[in-house]
Design a protein around this motif. Structure first.
Motif, short mmCIF file in Angstrom:
data_model
loop_
_atom_site.label_atom_id
_atom_site.label_comp_id
_atom_site.label_asym_id
_atom_site.label_seq_id
_atom_site.Cartn_x
_atom_site.Cartn_y
_atom_site.Cartn_z
N ILE A 28 0.86 -1.19 0.00
CA ILE A 28 0.00 0.00 0.00
C ILE A 28 0.89 1.24 0.00
N THR A 29 1.12 1.78 -1.18
CA THR A 29 2.01 2.93 -1.30
C THR A 29 1.29 4.18 -1.79
N SER A 30 0.11 4.03 -2.36
CA SER A 30 -0.64 5.19 -2.84
C SER A 30 -1.53 5.74 -1.73
N PRO A 31 -1.96 7.01 -1.82
CA PRO A 31 -2.88 7.55 -0.81
C PRO A 31 -4.11 6.67 -0.66
N SER A 32 -4.44 6.32 0.57
CA SER A 32 -5.51 5.35 0.81
C SER A 32 -6.31 5.70 2.04
N ALA A 33 -7.55 5.22 2.05
CA ALA A 33 -8.39 5.27 3.25
C ALA A 33 -8.43 3.88 3.85
N PHE A 34 -8.23 3.80 5.17
CA PHE A 34 -8.33 2.54 5.90
C PHE A 34 -9.62 2.57 6.71
N VAL A 35 -10.51 1.62 6.43
CA VAL A 35 -11.83 1.58 7.06
C VAL A 35 -11.94 0.32 7.91
N ILE A 36 -12.25 0.49 9.19
CA ILE A 36 -12.44 -0.66 10.08
C ILE A 36 -13.88 -1.16 9.95
N ASN A 37 -14.02 -2.45 9.66
CA ASN A 37 -15.34 -3.08 9.58
C ASN A 37 -15.54 -3.95 10.82
N TYR A 81 -6.33 4.49 13.94
CA TYR A 81 -5.48 5.68 13.84
C TYR A 81 -4.17 5.31 13.17
N LEU A 82 -3.51 6.33 12.61
CA LEU A 82 -2.24 6.16 11.90
C LEU A 82 -1.10 6.71 12.75
N SER A 83 0.04 6.03 12.74
CA SER A 83 1.21 6.54 13.46
C SER A 83 1.71 7.82 12.77
N PRO A 84 2.39 8.70 13.51
CA PRO A 84 2.87 9.96 12.91
C PRO A 84 3.74 9.76 11.67
N ASP A 337 -21.01 6.08 -3.37
CA ASP A 337 -20.79 5.17 -2.25
C ASP A 337 -19.83 4.07 -2.69
N ILE A 338 -18.97 3.66 -1.78
CA ILE A 338 -18.05 2.56 -2.02
C ILE A 338 -18.39 1.43 -1.05
N SER A 339 -18.54 0.23 -1.56
CA SER A 339 -18.85 -0.92 -0.72
C SER A 339 -17.63 -1.34 0.09
N VAL A 340 -17.86 -1.59 1.39
CA VAL A 340 -16.80 -2.08 2.27
C VAL A 340 -17.34 -3.29 3.03
N GLY A 341 -16.86 -3.51 4.26
CA GLY A 341 -17.30 -4.67 5.02
C GLY A 341 -18.52 -4.38 5.88
N GLN A 342 -18.81 -5.29 6.81
CA GLN A 342 -19.99 -5.16 7.65
C GLN A 342 -19.72 -4.26 8.85
N LYS A 343 -20.63 -3.32 9.07
CA LYS A 343 -20.55 -2.33 10.14
C LYS A 343 -19.23 -1.54 10.14
N PRO A 344 -18.99 -0.81 9.05
CA PRO A 344 -17.80 0.06 9.03
C PRO A 344 -17.97 1.21 10.00
N ASN A 345 -16.96 1.50 10.80
CA ASN A 345 -17.08 2.61 11.75
C ASN A 345 -15.89 3.55 11.66
N GLY A 346 -14.70 3.14 12.12
CA GLY A 346 -13.55 4.02 12.10
C GLY A 346 -12.94 4.15 10.72
N ILE A 347 -12.30 5.30 10.46
CA ILE A 347 -11.63 5.54 9.18
C ILE A 347 -10.44 6.47 9.41
N VAL A 348 -9.37 6.22 8.69
CA VAL A 348 -8.21 7.12 8.71
C VAL A 348 -7.64 7.19 7.30
N LEU A 349 -7.14 8.37 6.91
CA LEU A 349 -6.56 8.57 5.59
C LEU A 349 -5.04 8.61 5.69
N LYS A 350 -4.39 7.98 4.72
CA LYS A 350 -2.92 7.97 4.65
C LYS A 350 -2.48 8.50 3.29
N TYR A 351 -1.60 9.49 3.33
CA TYR A 351 -1.08 10.08 2.08
C TYR A 351 0.39 9.76 1.88
#
Length: 351
Positions: A28-37, A81-84, A337-351
């Motif tokens: 995973i090297t491109s800017p991405s959203a990480f979604v917790i399901n 969450y993402l590390s600094p 809308d983008i389909s993800v997993g069941q009960k997505p709640n947390g999200i963090v973006l990484k650039y």
């Protein structure tokens, strides 16, 4: 000869099982959203340029059977969450479905899960005595903070490398989210049972102040404007804490149950998701107070909100829609809308 043949079959069988049990290495090297399901116990990785998705499985299985021991299994991961330095993800795993409510002491044991943000591999899995709501890296990346969601609430501080517990800090009752101020000085715990927020000096690990807010606060969400935005679920309000003064400077009565609060710097707007419903409301400043200006329809049980680094795009998790909504911030309109997993709640973006 027969023995060699049998040993070879056993070895190949072990390799096959090992291959099935192992999360494939990602890159995973491109800017991405990480979604917790939460219900799926997975992370959806959404490429921010192409919207293509990949999945990180937090529980490895083979032939329908878990390859972890019971203590290692991940149940209902919640916030992420993402590390600094952008290399690691930290996930709070309460072990109970917090989408159905936060109050009341649970008898499950929480976990802190650390995942490599490039490969998707689980680095460590640390069990706690009580449920937690999230886990978050300190501003310098050297520590991991979480809460112990119990009547005699605690903020727990771990060494981020060794996962050895360094500090246990008494806070209010039933603390949920722990967050940090944008200036890197303070940690805030939202104490749902005692209806207050504990302010902790990050360096000394001492509680500096306890601030009364509305009924059942869940998180003091960080604003880059020098404020913390506290969503009070039962109180159906937002309490705004000024970080310099460490006091509530404004309370906004919503008329609905908030799920999450996010401040948009570019437009000077406050966005609040409507828990259990399909809307995000946005507020603007008028006569030096926040006024509701409109709504954006996303998906059922809109929850966490994350803004892109240019503040022009928002990503909203919809817990009961199995989707993430992408929103045009300037025009206040959903793009897709983008389909993800069941009960997505947390999200963090990484650039």
């Amino acid at each position: 000869m027969k023995k060699i043949f049998l040993y070879t079959l056993v070895f190949l069988s072990m390799l096959a099982c090992s291959s099935e049990d192992t999360q494939p290495l990602l890159n995973i090297t491109s800017p991405s959203a990480f979604v917790i399901n939460g219900e799926s116990s997975t992370i959806s990785v959404v490429d921010l340029a192409s919207d293509a998705t990949n999945t990180i499985k937090l529980n490895k299985t083979s032939n329908g059977h878990s390859s972890h021991s019971t203590n290692d299994e991940i149940h209902f991961p919640h916030h992420i969450y993402l590390s600094p330095d952008g290399t690691k993800l930290s996930i709070g795993v309460p072990g109970v479905d917090l989408t159905e409510g936060h109050t009341g002491t649970h008898e499950t044991k929480g976990k802190i899960l650390i995942v490599d943000a490039i490969t998707g591999q689980v680095i460590s899995n640390t069990e706690l005595n009580k449920p937690n709501h999230n886990s978050i890296f300190s501003p310098d990346g050297k520590e991991l903070w979480t809460t112990s969601m119990e009547h005699d609430g605690k903020a727990l501080v771990f060494d981020a490398q060794t996962m050895i517990l360094k500090n246990s800090i008494a806070v209010g009752s039933e603390p949920a989210e722990v967050t940090f101020s944008a200036n890197g000085k303070y940690a805030f715990t939202a104490n749902g049972e005692s209806n207050d927020v504990s302010v902790i000096d990050i360096q000394t690990k001492k509680v500096l102040k306890t601030i009364t807010v509305g009924a059942e606060p869940v998180g003091a969400w960080t604003g880059v404007d020098g404020n913390m935005y506290v969503d009070n679920e039962m109180g159906q309000s937002v309490s705004i804490i000024n970080v310099d003064k460490l006091e509530v400077t404004e309370t906004i009565n919503l008329g609905f149950t908030p799920g999450y609060v996010a401040y948009n710097q570019a437009l000077n707007e406050m966005w609040v998701s409507n828990a259990g419903q399909s809307f995000v409301y946005y507020f603007v400043r008028e006569n030096n107070i926040w006024k509701k200006h409109g709504s954006i329809q996303t998906g059922l049980d809109a929850h966490a909100i994350a803004f892109s680094k240019d503040w022009k795009t928002a990503y909203v998790t919809n817990q009961k829609n199995l989707t993430v909504s992408i929103v045009d911030v300037v025009n206040h309109k959903k793009i897709k809308d983008i389909s993800v997993g069941q009960k997505p709640n947390g999200i963090v973006l990484k650039y």
